[in-house]
Write an enzyme that holds these catalytic residues in place. Structure first.
Site, PDB file in Angstrom:
ATOM      1  N   GLU A  54       0.828  -1.206   0.000  1.00  0.00           N
ATOM      2  CA  GLU A  54       0.000   0.000   0.000  1.00  0.00           C
ATOM      3  C   GLU A  54       0.864   1.258   0.000  1.00  0.00           C
ATOM      4  OE1 GLU A  54      -3.990   1.862   2.053  1.00  0.00           O
ATOM      5  OE2 GLU A  54      -3.416  -0.211   2.480  1.00  0.00           O
ATOM      6  N   GLY A  73      -6.240   5.107  -0.479  1.00  0.00           N
ATOM      7  CA  GLY A  73      -6.526   3.705  -0.727  1.00  0.00           C
ATOM      8  C   GLY A  73      -8.014   3.442  -0.751  1.00  0.00           C
ATOM      9  N   HIS A  80      -0.928 -14.297  -0.030  1.00  0.00           N
ATOM     10  CA  HIS A  80       0.361 -14.610   0.570  1.00  0.00           C
ATOM     11  C   HIS A  80       0.785 -15.983   0.057  1.00  0.00           C
ATOM     12  CE1 HIS A  80      -0.231 -11.139   3.129  1.00  0.00           C
ATOM     13  NE2 HIS A  80      -1.457 -11.586   3.367  1.00  0.00           N
ATOM     14  N   LEU A  98      -4.324   3.642 -15.168  1.00  0.00           N
ATOM     15  CA  LEU A  98      -4.088   4.973 -14.613  1.00  0.00           C
ATOM     16  C   LEU A  98      -5.144   5.912 -15.180  1.00  0.00           C
ATOM     17  CD1 LEU A  98      -0.176   5.085 -14.941  1.00  0.00           C
ATOM     18  CD2 LEU A  98      -1.541   4.559 -12.899  1.00  0.00           C
ATOM     19  N   GLY A  99      -6.296   5.934 -14.529  1.00  0.00           N
ATOM     20  CA  GLY A  99      -7.394   6.781 -14.973  1.00  0.00           C
ATOM     21  C   GLY A  99      -7.332   8.168 -14.365  1.00  0.00           C
ATOM     22  N   ARG A 101      -9.396   9.414 -12.108  1.00  0.00           N
ATOM     23  CA  ARG A 101      -9.713   9.382 -10.680  1.00  0.00           C
ATOM     24  C   ARG A 101      -9.316   8.089  -9.982  1.00  0.00           C
ATOM     25  NH1 ARG A 101      -9.273  13.916  -9.582  1.00  0.00           N
ATOM     26  NH2 ARG A 101     -10.784  15.460 -10.169  1.00  0.00           N
TER      27      ARG A 101
END
Length: 131
Positions: A54, A73, A80, A98-99, A101
């Site tokens: 993250e 996020g 895992h 990769l927009g 928003r």
């Protein structure tokens, strides 16, 4: 965010996360497998893996955003697959979408044997920065 020095007094500093240079459109970070990041059996904690993923996805989105946007996020999903009980793990973030928003990232975390420890999908939502 411009570099790991921006992580002072954060979870990232506590976990020892370091951002590496971007290469071939992918983002990279490392984290030690030590007393800060292991579970009671001495191997990498799954939550530490997710924190690394993250962090890297957030850093990557931030570096691609305008100064008027902040990524937050929205969703994280992790598998895992194996573990690491010493050394350093390396995360590699690849953009899926990769927009305007929404940014969708694939983050794979590798142990020093180059086995995939954790495979993560992370969605960031870009919100306007408060002035």
């Amino acid at each position: 965010m411009s570099e790991s020095s921006d992580f002072k007094n954060t979870l990232m500093e506590t976990l020892g996360i370091k951002i590496l240079p971007m290469k071939d459109g992918k983002f990279y970070a490392t984290m030690p497998v030590d007393h800060r990041t292991v579970q009671i059996h001495g191997c990498l904690h799954g939550g530490a893996s997710i924190a690394l993923a993250e962090t890297l996805a957030g850093y990557a989105s931030s570096s691609l955003c305008s100064n008027n946007e902040v990524p937050v996020g929205l969703s994280v999903s992790a598998n895992h697959l194996t573990t690491a009980c010493a050394g350093i793990v390396t995360a590699e973030a690849t953009p899926i979408k990769l927009g305007h928003r929404v940014h969708l990232w694939q983050i794979d975390i590798f142990n020093e044997s180059e086995d995939i420890v954790c495979s993560v999908r992370m969605t960031n939502y870009l919100i306007p920065r408060n002035s």
